[in-house]
Design an enzyme around this catalytic site. Sequence first.
Site, PDB file in Angstrom:
ATOM      1  CD  GLU A   1      -8.342  32.770 -13.967  1.00 49.08           C
ATOM      2  OE1 GLU A   1      -8.774  32.596 -12.813  1.00 49.08           O
ATOM      3  OE2 GLU A   1      -8.902  32.290 -14.980  1.00 49.08           O
TER       4      GLU A   1
ATOM      5  CG  ASP B   1      -9.208  28.897 -12.311  1.00 48.93           C
ATOM      6  OD1 ASP B   1      -9.773  29.958 -12.008  1.00 48.93           O
ATOM      7  OD2 ASP B   1      -9.616  27.778 -11.939  1.00 48.93           O
TER       8      ASP B   1
ATOM      9  CG  ASP C   1     -10.811  33.508 -19.504  1.00 49.84           C
ATOM     10  OD1 ASP C   1     -11.101  33.426 -18.297  1.00 49.84           O
ATOM     11  OD2 ASP C   1     -11.595  33.178 -20.418  1.00 49.84           O
TER      12      ASP C   1
ATOM     13  CD  GLU D   1      -8.967  30.087 -17.983  1.00 51.01           C
ATOM     14  OE1 GLU D   1      -9.589  30.269 -16.916  1.00 51.01           O
ATOM     15  OE2 GLU D   1      -9.203  29.147 -18.749  1.00 51.01           O
TER      16      GLU D   1
END
Length: 222
Positions: free
Chosen positions: A114, A42, A111, A38
């Site tokens: 990502e 991101d 999350d 994650e």
Amino acid sequence: MTAKIPPLEIGHVFSDPVLLRTALTHRSFGTPNNERLEFLGDGILDCVIADLLYRRFPELPEGDLSRLRANLVRQETLHGLAQQLRIGTLLRLGEGELKSGGAARPSILADALEAVFGAVYLDAGFGAASEVIARLYAPLLAGLKPGQFQKDAKTRLQEWLQGRKKPLPRYVLLETSGAAHEQSFVVACEIDQPALRSQGVGSSRRIAEQNAAEAALKALNP
């Protein structure tokens, strides 16, 4: 027997399916889980969206591009995309998280998406991750218009005060409650001139601060 990797319609076939399984594994299930993926995803998402916006709007200034990007990478947008992909039905969650509705929780779904971006990057490189993100975001990008999203509440409040040569506001955390995965924050926005104190609540300190600033703006009625 190794558990079967669930299907995920993102237009990418994993050479290493274990990466996808890890991306869909919440920390409540155990380790390895998707937290590191994650983090990676991101950063990749921010970069890809910045590139897509830069190319789509060649005349748009940096501030407007930043606001468009912030809207596209925020939790609410990621949650909506994750719902379209039915990621909630594919997640591996611990028993407690599963019973408490974790498969539908916006933060967990955002999350996980990502993390999927991070997994694609590790599996096939930046180009593959860019293609997946561009494909998923294509409908959203097509509907964007310059100036569609106004400045956030904190920015508008700061500019209003600066324009009148007033001191900037202070944001004070008043309260944090709830379990680690579903905390609630209460923040006060304090202004000296004119004397004003407003409060905001949110699922993160950042959101609570924005809500407190919005409440202050409504009270000031600029």
